[in-house]
Write a protein that holds these residues in place. Structure first.
Motif, PDB file in Angstrom:
ATOM      1  N   ILE A   1       0.831  -1.291  -0.036  1.00  0.00           N
ATOM      2  CA  ILE A   1      -0.171  -0.119  -0.024  1.00  0.00           C
ATOM      3  C   ILE A   1       0.851   1.291  -0.016  1.00  0.00           C
ATOM      4  O   ILE A   1       0.655   2.188  -0.573  1.00  0.00           O
ATOM      5  CB  ILE A   1      -0.983  -0.007   1.209  1.00  0.00           C
ATOM      6  CG1 ILE A   1      -2.111  -1.055   1.078  1.00  0.00           C
ATOM      7  CG2 ILE A   1      -1.728   1.322   1.208  1.00  0.00           C
ATOM      8  CD1 ILE A   1      -2.759  -1.305   2.299  1.00  0.00           C
ATOM      9  N   ALA A   2       2.062   1.246   0.830  1.00  0.00           N
ATOM     10  CA  ALA A   2       2.736   2.516   0.748  1.00  0.00           C
ATOM     11  C   ALA A   2       3.383   2.747  -0.424  1.00  0.00           C
ATOM     12  O   ALA A   2       3.324   3.652  -0.879  1.00  0.00           O
ATOM     13  CB  ALA A   2       3.838   2.070   1.905  1.00  0.00           C
ATOM     14  N   ASN A   3       3.722   1.515  -1.263  1.00  0.00           N
ATOM     15  CA  ASN A   3       4.279   1.989  -2.581  1.00  0.00           C
ATOM     16  C   ASN A   3       3.351   2.350  -3.636  1.00  0.00           C
ATOM     17  O   ASN A   3       3.697   3.196  -4.327  1.00  0.00           O
ATOM     18  CB  ASN A   3       4.855   0.544  -2.950  1.00  0.00           C
ATOM     19  CG  ASN A   3       5.608   0.655  -4.062  1.00  0.00           C
ATOM     20  OD1 ASN A   3       6.709   1.513  -4.352  1.00  0.00           O
ATOM     21  ND2 ASN A   3       5.329  -0.162  -5.334  1.00  0.00           N
ATOM     22  N   ALA A   4       2.089   1.747  -3.360  1.00  0.00           N
ATOM     23  CA  ALA A   4       1.170   2.232  -4.518  1.00  0.00           C
ATOM     24  C   ALA A   4       0.663   3.548  -4.103  1.00  0.00           C
ATOM     25  O   ALA A   4       0.494   4.498  -5.120  1.00  0.00           O
ATOM     26  CB  ALA A   4      -0.037   1.106  -4.026  1.00  0.00           C
ATOM     27  N   LEU A   5       0.691   4.210  -2.832  1.00  0.00           N
ATOM     28  CA  LEU A   5       0.317   5.341  -2.736  1.00  0.00           C
ATOM     29  C   LEU A   5       1.455   6.450  -2.508  1.00  0.00           C
ATOM     30  O   LEU A   5       1.449   7.731  -2.248  1.00  0.00           O
ATOM     31  CB  LEU A   5      -0.350   5.620  -1.085  1.00  0.00           C
ATOM     32  CG  LEU A   5      -1.724   4.899  -0.903  1.00  0.00           C
ATOM     33  CD1 LEU A   5      -2.360   4.978   0.305  1.00  0.00           C
ATOM     34  CD2 LEU A   5      -2.515   5.638  -2.056  1.00  0.00           C
ATOM     35  N   ARG A   6       2.638   5.875  -2.957  1.00  0.00           N
ATOM     36  CA  ARG A   6       3.944   6.791  -3.053  1.00  0.00           C
ATOM     37  C   ARG A   6       4.014   7.576  -1.853  1.00  0.00           C
ATOM     38  O   ARG A   6       4.447   8.630  -1.729  1.00  0.00           O
ATOM     39  CB  ARG A   6       3.907   7.520  -4.256  1.00  0.00           C
ATOM     40  CG  ARG A   6       3.297   7.363  -5.859  1.00  0.00           C
ATOM     41  CD  ARG A   6       4.637   6.235  -5.976  1.00  0.00           C
ATOM     42  NE  ARG A   6       4.582   5.844  -7.297  1.00  0.00           N
ATOM     43  CZ  ARG A   6       4.078   4.713  -7.776  1.00  0.00           C
ATOM     44  NH1 ARG A   6       3.429   3.928  -7.097  1.00  0.00           N
ATOM     45  NH2 ARG A   6       4.111   4.534  -9.152  1.00  0.00           N
ATOM     46  N   LEU A   7       4.251   6.710  -0.763  1.00  0.00           N
ATOM     47  CA  LEU A   7       4.212   7.262   0.665  1.00  0.00           C
ATOM     48  C   LEU A   7       5.674   7.538   0.805  1.00  0.00           C
ATOM     49  O   LEU A   7       6.720   6.796   0.535  1.00  0.00           O
ATOM     50  CB  LEU A   7       3.819   6.499   1.842  1.00  0.00           C
ATOM     51  CG  LEU A   7       2.304   6.257   1.669  1.00  0.00           C
ATOM     52  CD1 LEU A   7       1.952   5.432   2.912  1.00  0.00           C
ATOM     53  CD2 LEU A   7       1.299   7.375   1.569  1.00  0.00           C
ATOM     54  N   THR A   8       5.830   8.712   1.554  1.00  0.00           N
ATOM     55  CA  THR A   8       7.482   9.069   1.985  1.00  0.00           C
ATOM     56  C   THR A   8       7.797   8.084   3.331  1.00  0.00           C
ATOM     57  O   THR A   8       6.791   7.278   3.695  1.00  0.00           O
ATOM     58  CB  THR A   8       7.536  10.340   2.617  1.00  0.00           C
ATOM     59  OG1 THR A   8       6.572  10.652   3.606  1.00  0.00           O
ATOM     60  CG2 THR A   8       6.901  11.458   1.392  1.00  0.00           C
ATOM     61  N   ASP A   9       9.072   8.251   3.510  1.00  0.00           N
ATOM     62  CA  ASP A   9       9.390   7.159   4.723  1.00  0.00           C
ATOM     63  C   ASP A   9       8.852   7.537   6.020  1.00  0.00           C
ATOM     64  O   ASP A   9       8.142   6.801   6.846  1.00  0.00           O
ATOM     65  CB  ASP A   9      10.726   7.487   4.857  1.00  0.00           C
ATOM     66  CG  ASP A   9      11.859   6.783   3.815  1.00  0.00           C
ATOM     67  OD1 ASP A   9      11.190   6.067   3.045  1.00  0.00           O
ATOM     68  OD2 ASP A   9      13.075   6.979   3.788  1.00  0.00           O
TER      69      ASP A   9
END
Length: 285
Positions: free
Chosen positions: A70-78
């Motif tokens: 999900i973090a990768n899909a939503l382009r989340l920062t660290d």
């Protein structure tokens, strides 16, 4: 796991992404703000039904692998990814309450810093300790009751002037982002939740809070407009004290600069009215 906050956070990140941000075509009939839920699910390699339930606060705790997708899909920062894990209950646990005790070695360090204004803040922006120059540059927090030592409360609820600093807007945004992360780490600490609810009386705070931002750019410089020595531009360094979830904040200026001279003058002029016993840095009570 904070299901409601997790769902709200996921929704806020999804709505900020455009299809082209993730390599998709927008199409002529798109009405959804940001990405569609099914698009996020495909990018995260999970079922659409499960992702929908996550946003609705009805799903069981996701695994670390699902959160990574999900973090990768939503382009989340660290920082956003870390916040996601905290909300999902998969981050390392902390104590139930944020800490207010300051290590003696940090207190001693404050006293030895040359021409540097230094202070320690808690996870909710209460100034817990400071040295003479910080007291002269801002105010003597050692003379204030705990409520008035809170920089977040001062930034949003007054008084109007925040030590004459040049970046009040940026600081307010920084405060909101940090408090959102703090509330996720200490959901059962009444001081944290109480402060957030109190600050929501401010329209600016309430508006920024609804953006669900988590940790922005670090502030590298700050300009104070001091009544005694005029404008002072300082370098800002905020050092995380990870064992206590506190920050050591340092304001300094390049050697030989006009700002360094102003700090040196302030270190003399600004503390003349303090009694010697009052000038020693220490934990505030």
């Amino acid at each position: 796991m904070d299901k409601q906050q997790l769902g709200a956070f996921l929704r806020s990140r999804r709505e900020r992404l455009l299809p082209q941000d993730v390599g998709l075509t927008a199409g002529p009939r798109r009405r959804t703000k940001g990405l569609r839920r099914e698009e996020v699910a495909v990018l995260a390699h999970i079922s659409t039904e499960y992702y929908v339930r996550l946003e609705q606060g009805r799903a069981p705790r996701p695994s670390a692998e699902v959160l990574a997708g999900i973090a990768n899909a939503l382009r989340l920062t660290d920082a956003e990814s870390e916040h996601l894990h905290v909300l999902a209950g998969t981050a390392p646990s902390r104590t139930a309450h944020h800490r207010r005790d300051v290590r003696p070695s940090i207190i001693a360090l404050l006293e030895r810093l040359p021409q540097t204004a230094g202070f320690v803040t808690s996870a909710i922006f209460e100034v817990l300790a400071c040295n003479d120059l910080a007291a002269a540059l801002m105010e003597d927090f050692r003379e204030l009751p705990p409520r008035q030592r809170n920089l977040a409360r001062r930034a949003f609820l007054g008084p109007a002037s925040l030590y004459g600093v040049s970046d009040v807007t940026e600081f307010r945004h920084h405060v909101v982002m940090e408090l959102r992360a703090t509330l996720a780490r200490y959901p059962h600490d009444p001081e944290v939740s109480g402060l957030v609810e109190e600050l929501k009386a401010s329209e600016d705070f309430a508006r920024l809070w609804e953006q669900h931002d988590v940790r922005g750019e670090t502030m590298l410089t700050k300009t104070f407009r001091h009544p005694l020595v005029g404008e002072i531009t300082v370098d800002c360094d905020s050092l995380a004290l990870t064992d206590s979830d506190q920050h050591l904040v340092l304001y300094s200026a390049p050697a030989g600069s006009r700002d360094a001279e102003a700090l040196a003058l302030l270190s003399v002029v600004g503390t003349q009215g303090f009694d010697a016993t009052e000038r020693r840095p220490g934990t505030l009570r």
